[in-house]
Design a protein around this motif. Structure first.
Motif, PDB file in Angstrom:
ATOM      1  N   ASN A  96       0.867  -1.176   0.000  1.00  0.00           N
ATOM      2  CA  ASN A  96       0.000   0.000   0.000  1.00  0.00           C
ATOM      3  C   ASN A  96       0.903   1.224   0.000  1.00  0.00           C
ATOM      4  O   ASN A  96       2.069   1.136   0.348  1.00  0.00           O
ATOM      5  N   GLY A  97       0.351   2.319  -0.443  1.00  0.00           N
ATOM      6  CA  GLY A  97       1.155   3.534  -0.492  1.00  0.00           C
ATOM      7  C   GLY A  97       1.428   3.991  -1.903  1.00  0.00           C
ATOM      8  O   GLY A  97       0.546   3.990  -2.756  1.00  0.00           O
ATOM      9  N   ARG A  98       2.696   4.311  -2.157  1.00  0.00           N
ATOM     10  CA  ARG A  98       3.039   4.984  -3.404  1.00  0.00           C
ATOM     11  C   ARG A  98       4.361   4.476  -3.975  1.00  0.00           C
ATOM     12  O   ARG A  98       5.285   4.163  -3.250  1.00  0.00           O
ATOM     13  N   VAL A  99       4.419   4.459  -5.300  1.00  0.00           N
ATOM     14  CA  VAL A  99       5.656   4.210  -6.045  1.00  0.00           C
ATOM     15  C   VAL A  99       5.927   5.463  -6.864  1.00  0.00           C
ATOM     16  O   VAL A  99       5.040   5.973  -7.541  1.00  0.00           O
ATOM     17  N   THR A 100       7.152   5.973  -6.770  1.00  0.00           N
ATOM     18  CA  THR A 100       7.533   7.189  -7.493  1.00  0.00           C
ATOM     19  C   THR A 100       8.728   6.897  -8.385  1.00  0.00           C
ATOM     20  O   THR A 100       9.709   6.285  -7.934  1.00  0.00           O
ATOM     21  N   ILE A 101       8.646   7.345  -9.622  1.00  0.00           N
ATOM     22  CA  ILE A 101       9.746   7.202 -10.580  1.00  0.00           C
ATOM     23  C   ILE A 101      10.075   8.593 -11.100  1.00  0.00           C
ATOM     24  O   ILE A 101       9.194   9.301 -11.579  1.00  0.00           O
ATOM     25  N   ARG A 102      11.350   8.993 -10.959  1.00  0.00           N
ATOM     26  CA  ARG A 102      11.776  10.328 -11.398  1.00  0.00           C
ATOM     27  C   ARG A 102      13.067  10.219 -12.201  1.00  0.00           C
ATOM     28  O   ARG A 102      13.948   9.441 -11.865  1.00  0.00           O
ATOM     29  N   LEU A 103      13.152  11.024 -13.230  1.00  0.00           N
ATOM     30  CA  LEU A 103      14.374  11.162 -14.012  1.00  0.00           C
ATOM     31  C   LEU A 103      14.698  12.642 -14.058  1.00  0.00           C
ATOM     32  O   LEU A 103      13.853  13.450 -14.456  1.00  0.00           O
ATOM     33  N   TYR A 104      15.905  13.001 -13.617  1.00  0.00           N
ATOM     34  CA  TYR A 104      16.246  14.415 -13.573  1.00  0.00           C
ATOM     35  C   TYR A 104      17.756  14.614 -13.620  1.00  0.00           C
ATOM     36  O   TYR A 104      18.531  13.674 -13.440  1.00  0.00           O
ATOM     37  N   VAL A 105      18.149  15.846 -13.860  1.00  0.00           N
ATOM     38  CA  VAL A 105      19.562  16.229 -13.870  1.00  0.00           C
ATOM     39  C   VAL A 105      19.875  16.868 -12.531  1.00  0.00           C
ATOM     40  O   VAL A 105      19.119  17.701 -12.033  1.00  0.00           O
ATOM     41  N   ASP A 106      20.993  16.454 -11.936  1.00  0.00           N
ATOM     42  CA  ASP A 106      21.406  16.968 -10.634  1.00  0.00           C
ATOM     43  C   ASP A 106      22.877  17.363 -10.719  1.00  0.00           C
ATOM     44  O   ASP A 106      23.606  16.892 -11.586  1.00  0.00           O
ATOM     45  N   TYR A 107      23.275  18.231  -9.842  1.00  0.00           N
ATOM     46  CA  TYR A 107      24.669  18.656  -9.775  1.00  0.00           C
ATOM     47  C   TYR A 107      25.214  18.341  -8.397  1.00  0.00           C
ATOM     48  O   TYR A 107      24.602  18.684  -7.391  1.00  0.00           O
ATOM     49  N   LYS A 108      26.347  17.654  -8.347  1.00  0.00           N
ATOM     50  CA  LYS A 108      26.996  17.356  -7.081  1.00  0.00           C
ATOM     51  C   LYS A 108      28.485  17.581  -7.276  1.00  0.00           C
ATOM     52  O   LYS A 108      29.082  17.013  -8.194  1.00  0.00           O
ATOM     53  N   ASP A 109      29.053  18.397  -6.406  1.00  0.00           N
ATOM     54  CA  ASP A 109      30.479  18.736  -6.512  1.00  0.00           C
ATOM     55  C   ASP A 109      30.823  19.268  -7.899  1.00  0.00           C
ATOM     56  O   ASP A 109      31.833  18.896  -8.491  1.00  0.00           O
ATOM     57  N   LYS A 110      29.927  20.095  -8.441  1.00  0.00           N
ATOM     58  CA  LYS A 110      30.098  20.728  -9.750  1.00  0.00           C
ATOM     59  C   LYS A 110      30.136  19.734 -10.908  1.00  0.00           C
ATOM     60  O   LYS A 110      30.635  20.033 -11.983  1.00  0.00           O
ATOM     61  N   ILE A 111      29.613  18.545 -10.674  1.00  0.00           N
ATOM     62  CA  ILE A 111      29.539  17.528 -11.716  1.00  0.00           C
ATOM     63  C   ILE A 111      28.074  17.283 -12.043  1.00  0.00           C
ATOM     64  O   ILE A 111      27.259  17.037 -11.158  1.00  0.00           O
ATOM     65  N   LYS A 112      27.757  17.337 -13.327  1.00  0.00           N
ATOM     66  CA  LYS A 112      26.383  17.099 -13.771  1.00  0.00           C
ATOM     67  C   LYS A 112      26.125  15.596 -13.781  1.00  0.00           C
ATOM     68  O   LYS A 112      26.927  14.815 -14.284  1.00  0.00           O
ATOM     69  N   ARG A 113      24.992  15.204 -13.198  1.00  0.00           N
ATOM     70  CA  ARG A 113      24.628  13.795 -13.132  1.00  0.00           C
ATOM     71  C   ARG A 113      23.187  13.617 -13.577  1.00  0.00           C
ATOM     72  O   ARG A 113      22.334  14.448 -13.293  1.00  0.00           O
ATOM     73  N   ILE A 114      22.933  12.525 -14.241  1.00  0.00           N
ATOM     74  CA  ILE A 114      21.575  12.162 -14.592  1.00  0.00           C
ATOM     75  C   ILE A 114      21.129  11.124 -13.565  1.00  0.00           C
ATOM     76  O   ILE A 114      21.800  10.120 -13.352  1.00  0.00           O
ATOM     77  N   VAL A 115      19.994  11.394 -12.936  1.00  0.00           N
ATOM     78  CA  VAL A 115      19.535  10.546 -11.839  1.00  0.00           C
ATOM     79  C   VAL A 115      18.218   9.889 -12.219  1.00  0.00           C
ATOM     80  O   VAL A 115      17.278  10.552 -12.647  1.00  0.00           O
ATOM     81  N   LEU A 116      18.172   8.580 -12.073  1.00  0.00           N
ATOM     82  CA  LEU A 116      16.924   7.829 -12.174  1.00  0.00           C
ATOM     83  C   LEU A 116      16.624   7.369 -10.753  1.00  0.00           C
ATOM     84  O   LEU A 116      17.395   6.636 -10.154  1.00  0.00           O
ATOM     85  N   GLU A 117      15.509   7.822 -10.226  1.00  0.00           N
ATOM     86  CA  GLU A 117      15.145   7.521  -8.847  1.00  0.00           C
ATOM     87  C   GLU A 117      13.842   6.733  -8.827  1.00  0.00           C
ATOM     88  O   GLU A 117      12.846   7.166  -9.393  1.00  0.00           O
ATOM     89  N   VAL A 118      13.874   5.571  -8.218  1.00  0.00           N
ATOM     90  CA  VAL A 118      12.675   4.764  -8.031  1.00  0.00           C
ATOM     91  C   VAL A 118      12.517   4.593  -6.527  1.00  0.00           C
ATOM     92  O   VAL A 118      13.403   4.061  -5.868  1.00  0.00           O
ATOM     93  N   SER A 119      11.419   5.088  -5.987  1.00  0.00           N
ATOM     94  CA  SER A 119      11.203   4.976  -4.544  1.00  0.00           C
ATOM     95  C   SER A 119       9.799   4.442  -4.285  1.00  0.00           C
ATOM     96  O   SER A 119       8.908   4.555  -5.113  1.00  0.00           O
ATOM     97  N   ASP A 120       9.651   3.835  -3.120  1.00  0.00           N
ATOM     98  CA  ASP A 120       8.355   3.285  -2.746  1.00  0.00           C
ATOM     99  C   ASP A 120       8.186   3.346  -1.241  1.00  0.00           C
ATOM    100  O   ASP A 120       9.129   3.619  -0.517  1.00  0.00           O
ATOM    101  N   THR A 121       6.978   3.076  -0.806  1.00  0.00           N
ATOM    102  CA  THR A 121       6.692   3.090   0.625  1.00  0.00           C
ATOM    103  C   THR A 121       6.609   1.666   1.177  1.00  0.00           C
ATOM    104  O   THR A 121       6.153   1.473   2.298  1.00  0.00           O
ATOM    105  N   GLY A 122       7.043   0.685   0.403  1.00  0.00           N
ATOM    106  CA  GLY A 122       6.929  -0.722   0.799  1.00  0.00           C
ATOM    107  C   GLY A 122       8.033  -1.216   1.664  1.00  0.00           C
ATOM    108  O   GLY A 122       9.026  -0.709   1.961  1.00  0.00           O
TER     109      GLY A 122
END
Length: 77
Positions: A51-77
């Motif tokens: 029960n709950g939620r599944v979230t899928i996100r694709l985004y660009v992030d910057y860490k330590d001045k480095i560009k990263r493409i992030v695929l995030e899959v999260s859930d409440t299970g």
């Protein structure tokens, strides 16, 4: 699958033009391997969330001045 299980789900994948503009560079990857990884992440999230939620996100992030493409899959299970 999420609808069948009665789960809330959020999919945030930007439009191709918007994403390409954010990335700005070409990205090289093994399409078959990437597909396998994404499928496994999503199926595990659905399989272990009763029960709950599944979230899928694709985004660009910057860490330590480095560009990263992030695929995030999260859930409440």
């Amino acid at each position: 699958m999420a609808e069948t299980l009665g789960l809330d789900y959020v999919i945030y994948i930007p439009l191709a033009d918007e994403f390409n503009q954010d990335v700005g560079d070409k990205v090289y990857l093994d399409h078959d391997m990437y597909e396998t990884i994404v499928f496994n992440l999503c199926s595990n999230a659905l399989k272990h969330t009763w029960n709950g939620r599944v979230t899928i996100r694709l985004y660009v992030d910057y860490k330590d001045k480095i560009k990263r493409i992030v695929l995030e899959v999260s859930d409440t299970g």
